[in-house]
Scaffold this active site. Structure first.
Site, PDB file in Angstrom:
ATOM      1  N   GLN A  80       0.852  -1.197   0.000  1.00  0.00           N
ATOM      2  CA  GLN A  80       0.000   0.000   0.000  1.00  0.00           C
ATOM      3  C   GLN A  80       0.886   1.245   0.000  1.00  0.00           C
ATOM      4  O   GLN A  80       0.401   2.360  -0.055  1.00  0.00           O
ATOM      5  CB  GLN A  80      -0.884   0.017   1.242  1.00  0.00           C
ATOM      6  N   ASN A  81       2.193   1.016   0.103  1.00  0.00           N
ATOM      7  CA  ASN A  81       3.108   2.157   0.221  1.00  0.00           C
ATOM      8  C   ASN A  81       3.420   2.765  -1.142  1.00  0.00           C
ATOM      9  O   ASN A  81       3.378   2.091  -2.162  1.00  0.00           O
ATOM     10  CB  ASN A  81       4.401   1.714   0.915  1.00  0.00           C
TER      11      ASN A  81
ATOM     12  N   ASP B  90       6.338   4.457  -1.631  1.00  0.00           N
ATOM     13  CA  ASP B  90       7.724   4.909  -1.446  1.00  0.00           C
ATOM     14  C   ASP B  90       8.760   4.150  -2.283  1.00  0.00           C
ATOM     15  O   ASP B  90       9.949   4.462  -2.230  1.00  0.00           O
ATOM     16  CB  ASP B  90       8.115   4.824   0.037  1.00  0.00           C
TER      17      ASP B  90
ATOM     18  N   HIS C 186      -1.501   1.282  -4.299  1.00  0.00           N
ATOM     19  CA  HIS C 186      -1.879   2.702  -4.213  1.00  0.00           C
ATOM     20  C   HIS C 186      -0.976   3.585  -5.069  1.00  0.00           C
ATOM     21  O   HIS C 186      -0.902   4.790  -4.852  1.00  0.00           O
ATOM     22  CB  HIS C 186      -1.855   3.166  -2.748  1.00  0.00           C
TER      23      HIS C 186
ATOM     24  N   GLY D 225       2.839  -4.356   9.009  1.00  0.00           N
ATOM     25  CA  GLY D 225       2.828  -2.900   9.216  1.00  0.00           C
ATOM     26  C   GLY D 225       1.652  -2.173   8.600  1.00  0.00           C
ATOM     27  O   GLY D 225       1.822  -1.081   8.078  1.00  0.00           O
ATOM     28  N   THR D 226       0.479  -2.795   8.668  1.00  0.00           N
ATOM     29  CA  THR D 226      -0.705  -2.076   8.181  1.00  0.00           C
ATOM     30  C   THR D 226      -1.815  -2.167   9.216  1.00  0.00           C
ATOM     31  O   THR D 226      -1.987  -3.207   9.860  1.00  0.00           O
ATOM     32  CB  THR D 226      -1.177  -2.587   6.796  1.00  0.00           C
ATOM     33  N   SER D 227      -2.544  -1.052   9.370  1.00  0.00           N
ATOM     34  CA  SER D 227      -3.627  -1.037  10.359  1.00  0.00           C
ATOM     35  C   SER D 227      -4.853  -1.767   9.838  1.00  0.00           C
ATOM     36  O   SER D 227      -5.805  -1.982  10.582  1.00  0.00           O
ATOM     37  CB  SER D 227      -3.993   0.410  10.699  1.00  0.00           C
TER      38      SER D 227
ATOM     39  N   ASN E 137       3.223  -6.821  13.489  1.00  0.00           N
ATOM     40  CA  ASN E 137       2.831  -5.464  13.875  1.00  0.00           C
ATOM     41  C   ASN E 137       3.091  -5.329  15.374  1.00  0.00           C
ATOM     42  O   ASN E 137       2.842  -6.276  16.114  1.00  0.00           O
ATOM     43  CB  ASN E 137       1.318  -5.278  13.580  1.00  0.00           C
TER      44      ASN E 137
ATOM     45  N   GLU F  59      -9.521  -8.033  14.659  1.00  0.00           N
ATOM     46  CA  GLU F  59     -10.035  -8.617  13.416  1.00  0.00           C
ATOM     47  C   GLU F  59     -11.497  -8.280  13.194  1.00  0.00           C
ATOM     48  O   GLU F  59     -12.323  -8.447  14.083  1.00  0.00           O
ATOM     49  CB  GLU F  59      -9.937 -10.137  13.500  1.00  0.00           C
TER      50      GLU F  59
HETATM   51  P1  NAD Z   1      -1.399   2.948   8.857  1.00  0.00           P
HETATM   52  O1  NAD Z   1      -0.690   4.227   9.165  1.00  0.00           O
HETATM   53  O2  NAD Z   1      -2.881   2.935   8.908  1.00  0.00           O
HETATM   54  O3  NAD Z   1      -0.901   1.829   9.891  1.00  0.00           O
HETATM   55  C1  NAD Z   1       0.455   1.601  10.127  1.00  0.00           C
HETATM   56  C2  NAD Z   1       0.569   0.320  10.923  1.00  0.00           C
HETATM   57  O4  NAD Z   1       1.943   0.018  11.043  1.00  0.00           O
HETATM   58  C3  NAD Z   1      -0.009   0.414  12.345  1.00  0.00           C
HETATM   59  O5  NAD Z   1      -0.856  -0.701  12.560  1.00  0.00           O
HETATM   60  C4  NAD Z   1       1.248   0.355  13.239  1.00  0.00           C
HETATM   61  O6  NAD Z   1       0.992  -0.321  14.463  1.00  0.00           O
HETATM   62  C5  NAD Z   1       2.198  -0.421  12.363  1.00  0.00           C
HETATM   63  N1  NAD Z   1       3.628  -0.170  12.605  1.00  0.00           N
HETATM   64  C6  NAD Z   1       4.230   0.987  12.983  1.00  0.00           C
HETATM   65  N2  NAD Z   1       5.573   0.808  13.031  1.00  0.00           N
HETATM   66  C7  NAD Z   1       5.811  -0.476  12.650  1.00  0.00           C
HETATM   67  C8  NAD Z   1       6.989  -1.249  12.480  1.00  0.00           C
HETATM   68  N3  NAD Z   1       8.215  -0.732  12.688  1.00  0.00           N
HETATM   69  N4  NAD Z   1       6.858  -2.536  12.076  1.00  0.00           N
HETATM   70  C9  NAD Z   1       5.627  -3.079  11.838  1.00  0.00           C
HETATM   71  N5  NAD Z   1       4.481  -2.381  11.990  1.00  0.00           N
HETATM   72  C10 NAD Z   1       4.571  -1.099  12.379  1.00  0.00           C
HETATM   73  O7  NAD Z   1      -0.818   2.434   7.489  1.00  0.00           O
HETATM   74  P2  NAD Z   1      -1.523   1.655   6.306  1.00  0.00           P
HETATM   75  O8  NAD Z   1      -2.378   0.576   6.873  1.00  0.00           O
HETATM   76  O9  NAD Z   1      -0.438   1.314   5.362  1.00  0.00           O
HETATM   77  O10 NAD Z   1      -2.487   2.737   5.640  1.00  0.00           O
HETATM   78  C11 NAD Z   1      -2.012   4.039   5.366  1.00  0.00           C
HETATM   79  C12 NAD Z   1      -2.169   4.490   3.933  1.00  0.00           C
HETATM   80  O11 NAD Z   1      -1.325   5.631   3.763  1.00  0.00           O
HETATM   81  C13 NAD Z   1      -1.696   3.463   2.965  1.00  0.00           C
HETATM   82  O12 NAD Z   1      -2.679   3.317   2.017  1.00  0.00           O
HETATM   83  C14 NAD Z   1      -0.429   4.021   2.310  1.00  0.00           C
HETATM   84  O13 NAD Z   1      -0.652   4.172   0.909  1.00  0.00           O
HETATM   85  C15 NAD Z   1      -0.287   5.431   2.816  1.00  0.00           C
HETATM   86  N6  NAD Z   1       1.039   5.670   3.445  1.00  0.00           N
HETATM   87  C16 NAD Z   1       2.174   5.270   2.787  1.00  0.00           C
HETATM   88  C17 NAD Z   1       3.417   5.466   3.369  1.00  0.00           C
HETATM   89  C18 NAD Z   1       4.648   5.017   2.625  1.00  0.00           C
HETATM   90  O14 NAD Z   1       4.630   4.944   1.396  1.00  0.00           O
HETATM   91  N7  NAD Z   1       5.729   4.660   3.338  1.00  0.00           N
HETATM   92  C19 NAD Z   1       3.526   6.081   4.618  1.00  0.00           C
HETATM   93  C20 NAD Z   1       2.340   6.491   5.257  1.00  0.00           C
HETATM   94  C21 NAD Z   1       1.105   6.262   4.664  1.00  0.00           C
END
Ligand code: NAD
Length: 279
Positions: A106-107, A109, A124, A215-217, A241, A247
């Site tokens: 979903q990232n 980056d 995304h 690492g996704t909520s 996570n 769930e």
């Molecule tokens: P989110 O912010 O909703 O959730 C992040 C999750 O990562 C949380 O559950 C948290 O507990 C967990 N987390 C934090 N640090 C961690 C680690 N070191 N190891 C493992 N887990 C860890 O993120 P999401 O579910 O990806 O949704 C956010 C949306 O925003 C996505 O669709 C994405 O496209 C975008 N986004 C992308 C980036 C990126 O490209 N790096 C950064 C922020 C948001």
């Protein structure tokens, strides 16, 4: 299942697996210096998604509060322009040496590709591409070009009447002209996903025998549906996570097995143990 049972079970599952699906979210890139948006101090605390993560909201903000848009863009672009893959991205790439791996991220980056991974579905989109919305033609943007934009944005942060200068600064990423409209190739809230990419992700979810959700909520749909597709097809699903994700819809399928902790610590150890003597 407690942690001391979950670890050997995960290692054995990887060893036996034919096709591993890894769904990643913002948390996997947190230790590369890219903050997650929803955790405490995340971007959504200061910038509401309705005003900054939808195209109509962003355009209104651009006109009414351009200096706030400058701050928002710095917050999003700067960490991504500077980031390097971390131990979690590298471990996933290592796993590809010995197993068929599909990464659905979903990232935005590009850090999986920069770690060397090739089979990556960017659900995304990515900040490293710009799309012409009439022709659909996609062109790439380098980290250096993103960094130049960020430098320009920093200069604007202390100025007044920034809108024309802001539009000029972000031109490589966003431009409206007689030649067309070019925007970052990312999916904002309210936009449909690219159908072909979502289909590829669903096929991987229904074909894999093991899935890691890292690492996704799990709050962004339809990406969050993928683990249910995988479970219904009989795959074992693990979650990496530091927070235990509650769930939804788990009553009809097997439960997710939690490996509680940071992706950059858990994945290298897991991959090392599961691939010993295999390389
Ligand atoms: P989110 O912010 O909703 O959730 C992040 C999750 O990562 C949380 O559950 C948290 O507990 C967990 N987390 C934090 N640090 C961690 C680690 N070191 N190891 C493992 N887990 C860890 O993120 P999401 O579910 O990806 O949704 C956010 C949306 O925003 C996505 O669709 C994405 O496209 C975008 N986004 C992308 C980036 C990126 O490209 N790096 C950064 C922020 C948001």
């Amino acid at each position: 299942m407690n942690q001391s049972e979950a670890w050997p079970f995960a290692i054995e599952t990887i060893k036996q697996a034919n096709h591993i699906l890894i769904l990643t979210g913002a948390g996997i890139s947190a230790s590369s210096g890219i903050p997650t948006f929803r955790d405490r101090g995340g971007l959504w605390n200061e910038f509401t998604p309705a005003r900054f993560a939808t195209w109509p909201g962003l355009l209104i903000s651009l006109v009414l509060t351009p200096k706030k848009v400058v701050q928002f863009l710095i917050g999003v672009l700067e960490p991504i322009a500077q980031a390097k893959p971390n131990a979690a991205h590298n471990a996933i790439h290592k796993l590809e040496d010995v197993k068929k791996v599909t990464i659905v991220t979903q990232n935005i980056d590009r850090l999986h590709q920069r770690a060397g991974s090739t089979n990556v579905v960017e659900l995304h989109g990515t900040l490293f591409e710009v799309i012409d919305i009439q022709s659909g033609q996609v062109s790439t943007l380098s980290a250096g070009e993103l960094q130049n934009i960020v430098q320009g944005l920093h200069k604007l942060a202390s100025q007044n009447y920034v809108l024309p200068k802001l539009l000029h600064t972000i031109q490589p990423l966003f431009s409206i002209s007689l030649k067309g409209i070019r925007i970052p190739n990312v999916i904002l809230f309210g936009q449909p996903l690219n159908t072909a990419l979502y289909e590829a992700a669903c096929i991987a979810a229904s074909e894999c025998d093991c899935m890691f959700v890292v690492g996704t909520s799990g709050t962004v749909f339809p990406a969050a549906n993928l683990k249910h597709i995988a479970k219904q097809a009989g795959a074992r699903v693990f979650e990496i996570n530091p927070t235990h994700i509650i769930e939804l819809n788990s009553t009809q399928t097997s439960t997710t097995i939690h490996l509680t902790g940071l992706a950059e610590q858990i994945l290298p150890e897991l991959v090392e143990k599961a691939t010993q003597n295999k390389r």
